[in-house]
Scaffold this motif. Sequence first.
Motif, mmCIF file in Angstrom:
data_model
loop_
_atom_site.group_PDB
_atom_site.id
_atom_site.type_symbol
_atom_site.label_atom_id
_atom_site.label_comp_id
_atom_site.label_asym_id
_atom_site.label_seq_id
_atom_site.Cartn_x
_atom_site.Cartn_y
_atom_site.Cartn_z
ATOM 1 N N LYS A 48 6.153 0.096 10.876
ATOM 2 C CA LYS A 48 6.819 -0.389 9.672
ATOM 3 C C LYS A 48 6.253 0.167 8.375
ATOM 4 N N THR A 49 4.945 0.156 8.235
ATOM 5 C CA THR A 49 4.349 0.483 6.928
ATOM 6 C C THR A 49 3.131 1.390 7.097
ATOM 7 N N ILE A 85 8.395 5.556 -0.974
ATOM 8 C CA ILE A 85 8.343 4.650 0.183
ATOM 9 C C ILE A 85 8.485 3.231 -0.340
ATOM 10 N N GLN A 87 7.821 -0.341 0.595
ATOM 11 C CA GLN A 87 6.946 -0.917 1.615
ATOM 12 C C GLN A 87 6.866 -2.420 1.417
ATOM 13 N N GLN A 93 11.940 -3.155 0.978
ATOM 14 C CA GLN A 93 12.125 -2.502 2.288
ATOM 15 C C GLN A 93 13.098 -3.313 3.130
ATOM 16 N N LEU A 98 9.101 2.971 9.081
ATOM 17 C CA LEU A 98 8.631 3.738 7.924
ATOM 18 C C LEU A 98 9.538 4.939 7.627
#
Length: 112
Positions: A48-49, A85, A87, A93, A98
């Motif tokens: 995910k991150t 990004i 996040q 998000q 990612l």
Amino acid sequence: MDNCVFCKIIAGEIPSRKVYENEEIVVFEDIEPITRIHLLCVPKEHYKTIAELNEFRAETLGRAFYTLGKVLPSLGLQDGYRIVINQGEQAGQTVPHLHLHILGGEKLGWGK
Ligand code: AMP
Ligand code: ZN
């Protein structure tokens, strides 16, 4: 990962407009572009991150930047672009896999 839209795109289970792919990453057009050119660069591995980076994932991400630097100018982004990004929730998000947003094809402002 089940139920992840980007994993499904990577697996070819749902369509996308791919502009670049190698063993580690795929780059495709965002379905709801916010700039004239809006691409997503997605590592093929699901996480995910950046908090979940390990050495292998970090190397893949580093190579992704290297590759993007070579490839993006030939995709209409020769005059510049932004890489973002999102996040976590406060950053907006929405897809928990990612990904790098690549924004360009026009003059961009700066702000939140
Ligand atoms: P984020 O808000 O950073 O998680 O960004 C997720 C992005 O994925 C958004 O800009 C969406 O428009 C984009 N997106 C969601 N589903 C798809 C899809 N099936 N194909 C291409 N882009 C998508
Ligand atoms: Zn995924």
